[in-house]
Design a protein around this motif. Structure first.
Motif, PDB file in Angstrom:
ATOM      1  N   THR A 133      29.581  27.149  18.024  1.00  0.00           N
ATOM      2  CA  THR A 133      28.605  28.013  18.682  1.00  0.00           C
ATOM      3  C   THR A 133      29.234  29.366  18.992  1.00  0.00           C
ATOM      4  O   THR A 133      30.369  29.437  19.460  1.00  0.00           O
ATOM      5  CB  THR A 133      28.113  27.375  19.995  1.00  0.00           C
TER       6      THR A 133
ATOM      7  N   PRO B 112      31.668  15.559  12.322  1.00  0.00           N
ATOM      8  CA  PRO B 112      30.744  16.686  12.502  1.00  0.00           C
ATOM      9  C   PRO B 112      30.842  17.254  13.914  1.00  0.00           C
ATOM     10  O   PRO B 112      30.868  16.513  14.896  1.00  0.00           O
ATOM     11  CB  PRO B 112      29.369  16.058  12.232  1.00  0.00           C
ATOM     12  N   GLN B 113      30.892  18.575  14.001  1.00  0.00           N
ATOM     13  CA  GLN B 113      30.978  19.270  15.278  1.00  0.00           C
ATOM     14  C   GLN B 113      30.042  20.477  15.255  1.00  0.00           C
ATOM     15  O   GLN B 113      29.676  20.985  14.193  1.00  0.00           O
ATOM     16  CB  GLN B 113      32.411  19.741  15.550  1.00  0.00           C
ATOM     17  N   ARG B 114      29.682  20.937  16.445  1.00  0.00           N
ATOM     18  CA  ARG B 114      28.820  22.109  16.583  1.00  0.00           C
ATOM     19  C   ARG B 114      29.680  23.324  16.922  1.00  0.00           C
ATOM     20  O   ARG B 114      30.385  23.331  17.935  1.00  0.00           O
ATOM     21  CB  ARG B 114      27.782  21.881  17.682  1.00  0.00           C
TER      22      ARG B 114
ATOM     23  N   CYS C  83      26.294  26.613  14.037  1.00  0.00           N
ATOM     24  CA  CYS C  83      26.121  25.840  12.815  1.00  0.00           C
ATOM     25  C   CYS C  83      26.943  24.566  12.929  1.00  0.00           C
ATOM     26  O   CYS C  83      27.845  24.449  13.772  1.00  0.00           O
ATOM     27  CB  CYS C  83      26.547  26.650  11.586  1.00  0.00           C
ATOM     28  N   GLU C  84      26.623  23.599  12.092  1.00  0.00           N
ATOM     29  CA  GLU C  84      27.357  22.350  12.042  1.00  0.00           C
ATOM     30  C   GLU C  84      28.535  22.487  11.077  1.00  0.00           C
ATOM     31  O   GLU C  84      28.368  22.980   9.963  1.00  0.00           O
ATOM     32  CB  GLU C  84      26.444  21.205  11.588  1.00  0.00           C
TER      33      GLU C  84
ATOM     34  N   ARG D 177      31.887  22.078  25.697  1.00  0.00           N
ATOM     35  CA  ARG D 177      32.384  23.024  24.722  1.00  0.00           C
ATOM     36  C   ARG D 177      33.829  23.431  25.035  1.00  0.00           C
ATOM     37  O   ARG D 177      34.199  23.590  26.190  1.00  0.00           O
ATOM     38  CB  ARG D 177      31.508  24.267  24.681  1.00  0.00           C
TER      39      ARG D 177
ATOM     40  N   ARG E  11      32.470  25.805   6.149  1.00  0.00           N
ATOM     41  CA  ARG E  11      31.755  24.688   6.767  1.00  0.00           C
ATOM     42  C   ARG E  11      32.649  23.464   6.952  1.00  0.00           C
ATOM     43  O   ARG E  11      32.251  22.516   7.617  1.00  0.00           O
ATOM     44  CB  ARG E  11      30.539  24.306   5.910  1.00  0.00           C
TER      45      ARG E  11
ATOM     46  N   GLN F  91      32.200  20.367   9.562  1.00  0.00           N
ATOM     47  CA  GLN F  91      32.855  19.072   9.381  1.00  0.00           C
ATOM     48  C   GLN F  91      34.355  19.271   9.530  1.00  0.00           C
ATOM     49  O   GLN F  91      34.949  20.092   8.841  1.00  0.00           O
ATOM     50  CB  GLN F  91      32.521  18.492   8.002  1.00  0.00           C
TER      51      GLN F  91
ATOM     52  N   ALA G 105      29.506  20.131  21.975  1.00  0.00           N
ATOM     53  CA  ALA G 105      28.133  20.125  22.469  1.00  0.00           C
ATOM     54  C   ALA G 105      28.048  20.868  23.797  1.00  0.00           C
ATOM     55  O   ALA G 105      29.052  21.164  24.442  1.00  0.00           O
ATOM     56  CB  ALA G 105      27.636  18.685  22.629  1.00  0.00           C
TER      57      ALA G 105
END
Length: 255
Positions: free
Chosen positions: A114, A110-112, A128-129, A83, A42, A131, A79
């Motif tokens: 995918t 924080p980044q997404r 998921c998120e 992306r 994560r 860091q 996002a």
């Protein structure tokens, strides 16, 4: 089945069928939902190499599911609409795809993350998120905030690893000083010590531009390093005159 009622025999047969079905892998149906799980850390370090495992599966009911091999998997960061594609792969017979990629150097905070799955049964997205922290952090300090022409600026930088805050040893560091007009008047390239320290000493000329001087430091040894900066003032000043006097309660004292 001798000695048992027809109902008890039917229950025993049903239990045997369920036991055999549970031990055998379910056949992939022609129509089913597609799902994916993203397994990995994560917290990521900018500029480093990361690895994730994508588990792809199909499900035709809450009780019936199985691995989905041959699915095309894409992993991206950011996002929707912005992306950045990180890696591509295909799921193996166990439904897993192992993707390795380089974390962007400029990514922060924080980044997404995918994952997009494209298979014959359909497509799906999961994420998921995460860091993202810098590869190293630089702390830039000077011996004082105000200097006069002719004095020497002593600047020091402390480089620490972003993941565990341990010293970043033997890493190339650049220190530079800019005058109030933006001119680079000092530039020094060196490697940090085993304690993660590098320094710069700049002797100011007697005739020099007065104002705010910008001191900067950055490192190219570890990806995604934050730049350190600090401003100091250079101007002429007069030290205040201080007169000290001492009064004792007795005119003399013994040794």
């Amino acid at each position: 089945m001798r000695g048992r009622s027809p109902r008890a025999a039917l229950a025993a047969l049903s239990a045997l069928v369920c036991l055999v079905a549970a031990g055998a892998p379910a056949a992939q149906p022609k129509r089913a939902a597609v799902g994916a799980y993203l397994l990995g850390p994560r917290t990521l370090v900018a500029g480093s190499t990361a690895s994730y495992r994508i588990a792809v599966h199909w499900a035709s009911s809450p009780e019936l599911s199985g691995p989905l091999p041959g699915a095309r998997v894409e992993l991206s960061l950011g996002a929707r609409g912005r992306r950045e594609l990180l890696a591509r792969g295909t799921s193996d017979p166990s439904g897993s795809a192992h993707l390795t990629f380089h974390v962007p150097r400029s990514a922060r905070g924080p980044q997404r993350l995918t994952v997009k799955v494209d298979a014959a049964l359909g497509t799906t997205e999961a994420g998921c998120e995460v860091q993202i922290i810098p590869g190293a952090r630089l702390l830039l300090t000077t011996d004082k905030n105000l200097y006069q022409p002719g004095q020497t600026i002593h600047a020091r930088v402390l480089a620490l690893k972003g993941i565990d805050l341990k010293p970043l040893a033997s890493s190339p560091v650049v220190l530079q000083v800019k005058d109030p007009k933006g001119n680079v008047i000092a530039l020094k390239r060196q490697r940090t010590s085993r304690f993660g320290i590098a320094s710069l000493d700049l002797e100011l000329a007697d005739e020099i531009n007065l104002g705010s001087y910008l001191i900067e430091a950055w490192s190219d040894g570890t990806g995604g390093v934050e730049r350190g900066s600090r401003s100091v003032d250079v101007r002429r000043y007069v030290l205040p005159k201080i007169k000290l006097s001492i009064e004792t309660d007795r005119p003399y004292y013994g040794p």
